[in-house]
Write a protein that holds these residues in place. Structure first.
Motif, PDB file in Angstrom:
ATOM      1  N   GLU A 150       7.791  -0.482  -0.986  1.00 22.48           N
ATOM      2  CA  GLU A 150       9.215  -0.740  -0.750  1.00 22.48           C
ATOM      3  C   GLU A 150       9.490  -2.212  -0.456  1.00 22.48           C
ATOM      4  OE1 GLU A 150      10.200   1.900   2.412  1.00 22.48           O
ATOM      5  OE2 GLU A 150      10.246   3.685   1.128  1.00 22.48           O
ATOM      6  N   LEU A 151       8.477  -2.933   0.023  1.00 24.17           N
ATOM      7  CA  LEU A 151       8.634  -4.357   0.322  1.00 24.17           C
ATOM      8  C   LEU A 151       8.358  -5.246  -0.877  1.00 24.17           C
ATOM      9  CD1 LEU A 151       6.835  -4.471   3.805  1.00 24.17           C
ATOM     10  CD2 LEU A 151       9.298  -4.578   3.390  1.00 24.17           C
ATOM     11  N   LEU A 152       7.921  -4.653  -1.989  1.00 27.01           N
ATOM     12  CA  LEU A 152       7.549  -5.419  -3.177  1.00 27.01           C
ATOM     13  C   LEU A 152       8.721  -5.627  -4.129  1.00 27.01           C
ATOM     14  CD1 LEU A 152       4.143  -4.216  -4.684  1.00 27.01           C
ATOM     15  CD2 LEU A 152       4.648  -6.409  -3.612  1.00 27.01           C
ATOM     16  N   ASN A 153       8.830  -6.825  -4.682  1.00 27.05           N
ATOM     17  CA  ASN A 153       9.700  -7.037  -5.830  1.00 27.05           C
ATOM     18  C   ASN A 153       9.119  -6.278  -7.025  1.00 27.05           C
ATOM     19  OD1 ASN A 153      11.558  -8.733  -4.547  1.00 27.05           O
ATOM     20  ND2 ASN A 153      10.257 -10.536  -4.880  1.00 27.05           N
ATOM     21  N   ASP A 154       9.924  -6.076  -8.052  1.00 27.37           N
ATOM     22  CA  ASP A 154       9.485  -5.261  -9.192  1.00 27.37           C
ATOM     23  C   ASP A 154       8.200  -5.776  -9.824  1.00 27.37           C
ATOM     24  OD1 ASP A 154      11.532  -3.483  -8.883  1.00 27.37           O
ATOM     25  OD2 ASP A 154      12.828  -4.387 -10.403  1.00 27.37           O
ATOM     26  N   ASN A 155       8.040  -7.077  -9.906  1.00 21.45           N
ATOM     27  CA  ASN A 155       6.836  -7.662 -10.496  1.00 21.45           C
ATOM     28  C   ASN A 155       5.867  -8.178  -9.437  1.00 21.45           C
ATOM     29  OD1 ASN A 155       7.669  -7.266 -13.228  1.00 21.45           O
ATOM     30  ND2 ASN A 155       9.046  -9.019 -13.028  1.00 21.45           N
ATOM     31  N   GLU A 215      -5.430   6.930  -4.170  1.00 17.62           N
ATOM     32  CA  GLU A 215      -4.287   6.983  -3.266  1.00 17.62           C
ATOM     33  C   GLU A 215      -3.120   6.152  -3.803  1.00 17.62           C
ATOM     34  OE1 GLU A 215      -4.218   8.934  -0.361  1.00 17.62           O
ATOM     35  OE2 GLU A 215      -6.066   9.670  -1.273  1.00 17.62           O
ATOM     36  N   SER A 216      -3.423   5.034  -4.433  1.00 17.87           N
ATOM     37  CA  SER A 216      -2.383   4.166  -4.986  1.00 17.87           C
ATOM     38  C   SER A 216      -1.631   4.851  -6.115  1.00 17.87           C
ATOM     39  CB  SER A 216      -3.013   2.858  -5.492  1.00 17.87           C
ATOM     40  OG  SER A 216      -3.622   2.146  -4.438  1.00 17.87           O
ATOM     41  N   LEU A 217      -2.356   5.510  -6.994  1.00 13.71           N
ATOM     42  CA  LEU A 217      -1.721   6.202  -8.114  1.00 13.71           C
ATOM     43  C   LEU A 217      -0.772   7.287  -7.635  1.00 13.71           C
ATOM     44  CD1 LEU A 217      -4.718   6.507 -10.602  1.00 13.71           C
ATOM     45  CD2 LEU A 217      -2.631   5.159 -10.921  1.00 13.71           C
ATOM     46  N   GLN A 218      -1.084   7.916  -6.514  1.00 14.06           N
ATOM     47  CA  GLN A 218      -0.249   8.976  -5.971  1.00 14.06           C
ATOM     48  C   GLN A 218       1.127   8.470  -5.545  1.00 14.06           C
ATOM     49  OE1 GLN A 218      -0.895  12.381  -5.795  1.00 14.06           O
ATOM     50  NE2 GLN A 218      -2.640  11.809  -7.076  1.00 14.06           N
ATOM     51  N   VAL A 219       1.241   7.165  -5.271  1.00 12.61           N
ATOM     52  CA  VAL A 219       2.532   6.615  -4.843  1.00 12.61           C
ATOM     53  C   VAL A 219       3.119   5.659  -5.884  1.00 12.61           C
ATOM     54  CG1 VAL A 219       1.931   6.875  -2.411  1.00 12.61           C
ATOM     55  CG2 VAL A 219       1.492   4.697  -3.536  1.00 12.61           C
ATOM     56  N   GLY A 220       2.572   5.689  -7.095  1.00 12.98           N
ATOM     57  CA  GLY A 220       3.129   4.894  -8.180  1.00 12.98           C
ATOM     58  C   GLY A 220       2.695   3.446  -8.195  1.00 12.98           C
ATOM     59  N   LEU A 221       1.454   3.203  -7.770  1.00 10.77           N
ATOM     60  CA  LEU A 221       0.906   1.854  -7.794  1.00 10.77           C
ATOM     61  C   LEU A 221      -0.356   1.820  -8.655  1.00 10.77           C
ATOM     62  CD1 LEU A 221       1.221   0.873  -4.018  1.00 10.77           C
ATOM     63  CD2 LEU A 221       2.497  -0.168  -5.908  1.00 10.77           C
ATOM     64  N   ALA A 236      -8.801  -6.103  -4.312  1.00  7.87           N
ATOM     65  CA  ALA A 236      -7.995  -5.329  -5.261  1.00  7.87           C
ATOM     66  C   ALA A 236      -6.578  -5.867  -5.334  1.00  7.87           C
ATOM     67  CB  ALA A 236      -7.975  -3.850  -4.863  1.00  7.87           C
ATOM     68  N   ARG A 237      -5.972  -5.660  -6.492  1.00 12.94           N
ATOM     69  CA  ARG A 237      -4.552  -6.003  -6.673  1.00 12.94           C
ATOM     70  C   ARG A 237      -3.804  -4.725  -7.040  1.00 12.94           C
ATOM     71  NH1 ARG A 237      -3.285 -11.031 -10.050  1.00 12.94           N
ATOM     72  NH2 ARG A 237      -4.604  -9.966 -11.582  1.00 12.94           N
ATOM     73  N   LEU A 238      -2.729  -4.444  -6.308  1.00 13.89           N
ATOM     74  CA  LEU A 238      -1.892  -3.275  -6.555  1.00 13.89           C
ATOM     75  C   LEU A 238      -0.538  -3.746  -7.065  1.00 13.89           C
ATOM     76  CD1 LEU A 238      -4.127  -2.269  -4.599  1.00 13.89           C
ATOM     77  CD2 LEU A 238      -2.411  -0.833  -3.510  1.00 13.89           C
ATOM     78  N   THR A 239      -0.064  -3.108  -8.115  1.00 11.18           N
ATOM     79  CA  THR A 239       1.244  -3.437  -8.692  1.00 11.18           C
ATOM     80  C   THR A 239       1.992  -2.144  -9.018  1.00 11.18           C
ATOM     81  OG1 THR A 239       0.182  -3.608 -10.872  1.00 11.18           O
ATOM     82  CG2 THR A 239       0.547  -5.667  -9.666  1.00 11.18           C
ATOM     83  N   LYS A 240       3.308  -2.239  -9.135  1.00  7.25           N
ATOM     84  CA  LYS A 240       4.121  -1.071  -9.446  1.00  7.25           C
ATOM     85  C   LYS A 240       3.866  -0.610 -10.876  1.00  7.25           C
ATOM     86  CE  LYS A 240       7.989  -2.072  -6.302  1.00  7.25           C
ATOM     87  NZ  LYS A 240       9.453  -2.287  -6.224  1.00  7.25           N
ATOM     88  N   LEU A 241       3.772   0.714 -11.052  1.00  2.00           N
ATOM     89  CA  LEU A 241       3.614   1.283 -12.400  1.00  2.00           C
ATOM     90  C   LEU A 241       4.936   1.248 -13.138  1.00  2.00           C
ATOM     91  CD1 LEU A 241       1.358   4.353 -11.560  1.00  2.00           C
ATOM     92  CD2 LEU A 241       0.733   2.365 -12.943  1.00  2.00           C
TER      93      LEU A 241
END
Length: 241
Positions: A150-155, A215-221, A236-241
């Motif tokens: 929720e704190l992340l910009n789209d990219n 766990e990341s995939l479960q929340v759309g990352l 690791a780097r996590l980004t929005k799917l």
């Protein structure tokens, strides 16, 4: 139930303030449910970029845009980023740590638990020095990741490091023992002690990469491994799917 340390003595804060005020006489003692007592050398928390491990240097080099340094401690990462022209805010729930950040020259700071922080959105969220530790337990990981998303910009990106500590459970015959009281082998309980003060026990999570990815995939990352160290640690780097 997710726990906060707001009622605990500010162990890190006291130690950091002592060091910054030239009152350094001892290090922080770590009492662990998994291993023998260890120490965190307080001077190490004030390290410069050249003294940082490769994983931290790589994360700092990948940091772009408006940045939130979560668990900023003495502000070493924030200071370096600030010197590179990055718009960075140092966040820590330790009042003493943030006081030290400000005294060292970090321009933007916040004394806040990350779950309570909802100010703006960011291009980079930085969680260093076993950043998954703040998730406490595997069962809380998705709650934290949802909030970070929720704190992340789209990219935007989340840069986080951790370690797979399964090697600590290996027996001489190659088999593995497990602590039956833990749901996941990376869950460790710590206390920290400095001078005449000791914290309450708190949970800390070392998360292997495969579990973080799941766990990341479960929340759309999306989760990608950027770098793997020589002793089971990784970035690791996590980004929005």
């Amino acid at each position: 139930m997710l726990k906060k340390d707001s009622d605990n003595p500010d162990i890190f804060g006291y130690a950091l303030l002592d060091y910054h005020s030239n009152n350094y006489t001892e290090d922080i003692t770590v009492i662990s449910s998994l291993t023998e007592d260890d120490e965190i050398p307080v001077p190490y928390l004030f390290r410069a970029y050249a003294e940082m491990p490769e994983i931290e240097q790589t994360a700092l080099n990948l940091t772009v845009g408006k940045t939130l340094d979560i668990g900023a401690c003495a502000g070493s990462h924030s200071l370096y980023l600030q010197e590179q022209g990055i718009d960075v805010l140092a966040l820590d729930q330790s009042k003493g740590a943030i006081e030290v950040c400000s005294k060292r020259g970090v321009h933007k700071t916040s004394v806040t638990d990350i779950l309570d922080y909802k100010e703006g959105s960011y291009d980079t969220l930085l969680l260093m020095m076993n950043g998954t530790g703040i998730f406490q337990r595997l069962e809380y990981t998705q709650s934290y990741l949802k909030h970070l998303k929720e704190l992340l910009n789209d990219n935007g990106q989340i840069l986080v490091d951790s370690s797979d500590i399964s090697f600590m459970y290996e027996e001489e015959d190659g088999s593995y023992w497990r602590d039956a009281s833990k749901d996941y082998y990376g869950e460790v309980t710590f206390q920290i002690k400095y001078k005449n003060q000791i914290s309450e026990a708190f949970d800390w999570l070392y998360l292997d990469f495969d579990s973080l990815e799941k766990e990341s995939l479960q929340v759309g990352l999306k989760c990608e491994k950027i770098l793997e160290g020589s002793h089971y640690e990784y970035l690791a780097r996590l980004t929005k799917l």
